[in-house]
Design an enzyme around this catalytic site. Sequence first.
Site, PDB file in Angstrom:
ATOM      1  N   GLU A 164      -3.285   8.472   8.322  1.00  0.00           N
ATOM      2  CA  GLU A 164      -1.705   8.377   8.359  1.00  0.00           C
ATOM      3  C   GLU A 164      -1.353   9.252   9.650  1.00  0.00           C
ATOM      4  O   GLU A 164      -0.030   8.875  10.328  1.00  0.00           O
ATOM      5  CB  GLU A 164      -1.032   8.823   7.090  1.00  0.00           C
ATOM      6  CG  GLU A 164      -1.240   7.971   5.998  1.00  0.00           C
ATOM      7  CD  GLU A 164      -0.356   6.934   6.074  1.00  0.00           C
ATOM      8  OE1 GLU A 164       0.574   6.620   6.636  1.00  0.00           O
ATOM      9  OE2 GLU A 164      -0.814   5.898   5.422  1.00  0.00           O
ATOM     10  N   THR A 202      -6.253   2.755  -4.337  1.00  0.00           N
ATOM     11  CA  THR A 202      -5.807   3.565  -5.769  1.00  0.00           C
ATOM     12  C   THR A 202      -5.089   2.901  -6.848  1.00  0.00           C
ATOM     13  O   THR A 202      -5.342   3.031  -7.985  1.00  0.00           O
ATOM     14  CB  THR A 202      -4.973   4.781  -4.985  1.00  0.00           C
ATOM     15  OG1 THR A 202      -5.744   5.512  -3.969  1.00  0.00           O
ATOM     16  CG2 THR A 202      -4.454   5.694  -5.866  1.00  0.00           C
ATOM     17  N   CYS A 215      -4.530  -1.706  -1.530  1.00  0.00           N
ATOM     18  CA  CYS A 215      -4.570  -0.177  -1.917  1.00  0.00           C
ATOM     19  C   CYS A 215      -5.538  -0.071  -2.752  1.00  0.00           C
ATOM     20  O   CYS A 215      -5.548  -0.341  -4.092  1.00  0.00           O
ATOM     21  CB  CYS A 215      -3.187   0.585  -2.391  1.00  0.00           C
ATOM     22  SG  CYS A 215      -3.345   2.169  -2.856  1.00  0.00           S
ATOM     23  N   TYR A 256      -0.881   8.342  -2.432  1.00  0.00           N
ATOM     24  CA  TYR A 256      -0.917   8.175  -3.854  1.00  0.00           C
ATOM     25  C   TYR A 256      -2.162   8.744  -4.448  1.00  0.00           C
ATOM     26  O   TYR A 256      -2.189   9.078  -5.555  1.00  0.00           O
ATOM     27  CB  TYR A 256      -1.077   6.628  -4.007  1.00  0.00           C
ATOM     28  CG  TYR A 256       0.184   5.840  -3.784  1.00  0.00           C
ATOM     29  CD1 TYR A 256       1.510   6.286  -3.288  1.00  0.00           C
ATOM     30  CD2 TYR A 256       0.161   4.616  -4.344  1.00  0.00           C
ATOM     31  CE1 TYR A 256       2.621   5.428  -3.481  1.00  0.00           C
ATOM     32  CE2 TYR A 256       1.383   3.740  -4.360  1.00  0.00           C
ATOM     33  CZ  TYR A 256       2.662   4.094  -3.806  1.00  0.00           C
ATOM     34  OH  TYR A 256       3.803   3.548  -3.994  1.00  0.00           O
ATOM     35  N   GLY A 257      -3.120   8.851  -3.615  1.00  0.00           N
ATOM     36  CA  GLY A 257      -4.607   9.158  -4.024  1.00  0.00           C
ATOM     37  C   GLY A 257      -4.635  10.538  -5.078  1.00  0.00           C
ATOM     38  O   GLY A 257      -5.613  10.506  -5.760  1.00  0.00           O
ATOM     39  N   CYS A 275     -11.018   2.576   0.174  1.00  0.00           N
ATOM     40  CA  CYS A 275      -9.573   2.790   0.319  1.00  0.00           C
ATOM     41  C   CYS A 275      -9.211   2.113   1.521  1.00  0.00           C
ATOM     42  O   CYS A 275     -10.044   2.180   2.516  1.00  0.00           O
ATOM     43  CB  CYS A 275      -9.386   4.484   0.525  1.00  0.00           C
ATOM     44  SG  CYS A 275      -7.850   4.706   1.137  1.00  0.00           S
ATOM     45  N   THR A 276      -8.184   1.567   1.473  1.00  0.00           N
ATOM     46  CA  THR A 276      -7.824   0.557   2.757  1.00  0.00           C
ATOM     47  C   THR A 276      -7.463   1.600   4.028  1.00  0.00           C
ATOM     48  O   THR A 276      -7.417   0.778   4.829  1.00  0.00           O
ATOM     49  CB  THR A 276      -6.739  -0.334   2.324  1.00  0.00           C
ATOM     50  OG1 THR A 276      -5.532   0.248   1.937  1.00  0.00           O
ATOM     51  CG2 THR A 276      -7.063  -1.449   1.294  1.00  0.00           C
ATOM     52  N   HIS A 277      -7.480   2.746   3.778  1.00  0.00           N
ATOM     53  CA  HIS A 277      -7.142   3.377   5.147  1.00  0.00           C
ATOM     54  C   HIS A 277      -8.654   3.597   5.849  1.00  0.00           C
ATOM     55  O   HIS A 277      -8.433   3.885   7.141  1.00  0.00           O
ATOM     56  CB  HIS A 277      -6.812   4.798   4.745  1.00  0.00           C
ATOM     57  CG  HIS A 277      -5.306   4.983   4.572  1.00  0.00           C
ATOM     58  ND1 HIS A 277      -4.643   4.632   3.095  1.00  0.00           N
ATOM     59  CD2 HIS A 277      -4.301   5.469   5.236  1.00  0.00           C
ATOM     60  CE1 HIS A 277      -3.060   4.754   3.473  1.00  0.00           C
ATOM     61  NE2 HIS A 277      -3.100   5.176   4.495  1.00  0.00           N
ATOM     62  N   ASP A 300       0.734  -0.970  -0.011  1.00  0.00           N
ATOM     63  CA  ASP A 300       0.013   0.040   0.005  1.00  0.00           C
ATOM     64  C   ASP A 300       0.906   1.278   0.209  1.00  0.00           C
ATOM     65  O   ASP A 300       2.003   1.073   0.165  1.00  0.00           O
ATOM     66  CB  ASP A 300      -0.741  -0.107   1.296  1.00  0.00           C
ATOM     67  CG  ASP A 300      -1.748   1.215   1.193  1.00  0.00           C
ATOM     68  OD1 ASP A 300      -2.233   1.504   0.167  1.00  0.00           O
ATOM     69  OD2 ASP A 300      -2.051   1.834   2.435  1.00  0.00           O
ATOM     70  N   SER A 301       0.205   2.306  -0.077  1.00  0.00           N
ATOM     71  CA  SER A 301       0.995   3.615  -0.053  1.00  0.00           C
ATOM     72  C   SER A 301       1.588   4.025   1.218  1.00  0.00           C
ATOM     73  O   SER A 301       2.504   4.637   1.343  1.00  0.00           O
ATOM     74  CB  SER A 301       0.187   4.842  -0.309  1.00  0.00           C
ATOM     75  OG  SER A 301      -1.053   4.727   0.288  1.00  0.00           O
TER      76      SER A 301
HETATM   77  N1  DGL Z   1      -4.674   2.952   0.969  1.00  0.00           N
HETATM   78  C1  DGL Z   1      -4.686   3.726  -0.300  1.00  0.00           C
HETATM   79  C2  DGL Z   1      -5.990   3.403  -0.919  1.00  0.00           C
HETATM   80  O1  DGL Z   1      -6.489   2.275  -0.705  1.00  0.00           O
HETATM   81  C3  DGL Z   1      -4.367   5.110   0.087  1.00  0.00           C
HETATM   82  C4  DGL Z   1      -4.049   5.931  -1.294  1.00  0.00           C
HETATM   83  C5  DGL Z   1      -3.203   6.898  -0.996  1.00  0.00           C
HETATM   84  O2  DGL Z   1      -1.991   7.047  -0.375  1.00  0.00           O
HETATM   85  O3  DGL Z   1      -4.004   8.104  -1.219  1.00  0.00           O
HETATM   86  O4  DGL Z   1      -6.446   4.137  -2.016  1.00  0.00           O
END
Ligand code: DGL
Length: 271
Positions: free
Chosen positions: A152, A75, A73, A42-43, A186-188, A10-11
């Site tokens: 984050e 994204t 992720c 990354y988004g 999004c996994t966050h 993931d990012s």
């Molecule tokens: N966890 C990433 C996702 O699922 C986050 C992307 C990001 O870094 O913006 O999209």
Amino acid sequence: MDARPIGVFDSGLGGLTALRELARLMPEEDLIYFGDTGRVPYGGRSKDILVKYARQDVAFLRTFDPKAIVIACGTVSTTALDVLQAENDIPIFGVVESAAHAAVQITQNGRVGLIGTRASIRSGAYERALNALRPGTDVTARACPLLVPLVENGRFQPGDIVAETVVCEYLAPIKAAGVDTLILGCTHYPLMKPIFGACMGPGVTLVDVGEQCARWVKKQLEWNGLRNERPGAGRHRYYVSDSTEDFSALASVFLGEDVAGEVEQIDITAY
Ligand code: DGL
């Protein structure tokens, strides 16, 4: 039977929500996690940059000879899955398809909400997957660029006034559309589930894309004879592209286990 590890990336920290589920469902598997903490988020990035980053993330994980790679992720899954699958001779799993399957099974009224990063929403990937499975699904989508930085930075607990205000503002049009299902694309985002739940109310089911993906990966590994049947607990190793201290402190909260001794910093630009 295949004892090789599973690579997960993931990012940043968000993909740990998928890793936690992979570890719960398949405790005997070795898992290698890469969080690109030096380049998160990354988004908001363009497709070209995302493909470049994703190729490097996969190239790094492939140095461990994994049997499969999970793109934890949204994204990258929405933007670069087809490129990565075409370039690699091992299974590469994204989070979109399994989440769409879950959402069409859950929805009663055919109205599905979707939140994700700008790149994920722009891609239209979730809408395509939902409509392929259930034509006519009414999708109300919203990009939520402030949520990844909040998570984050550890700002995801109920009672955090900033997180609650931002989430409720993002969700207002989705709530107004009368959805009965909300894809956390999004996994966050699973870390904010209590806030999403309070904002949307009890009539809306939340779909956690990392959780759905982990179930899908387990089934696919079983069907393809790739599970590790060796008894005992698998080893979990973590790699990041920025400070290990910051990652370890929050990762332990995400995972409910101490990751301190198992985190290393690497130079992702070398891959
Ligand atoms: N966890 C990433 C996702 O699922 C986050 C992307 C990001 O870094 O913006 O999209």
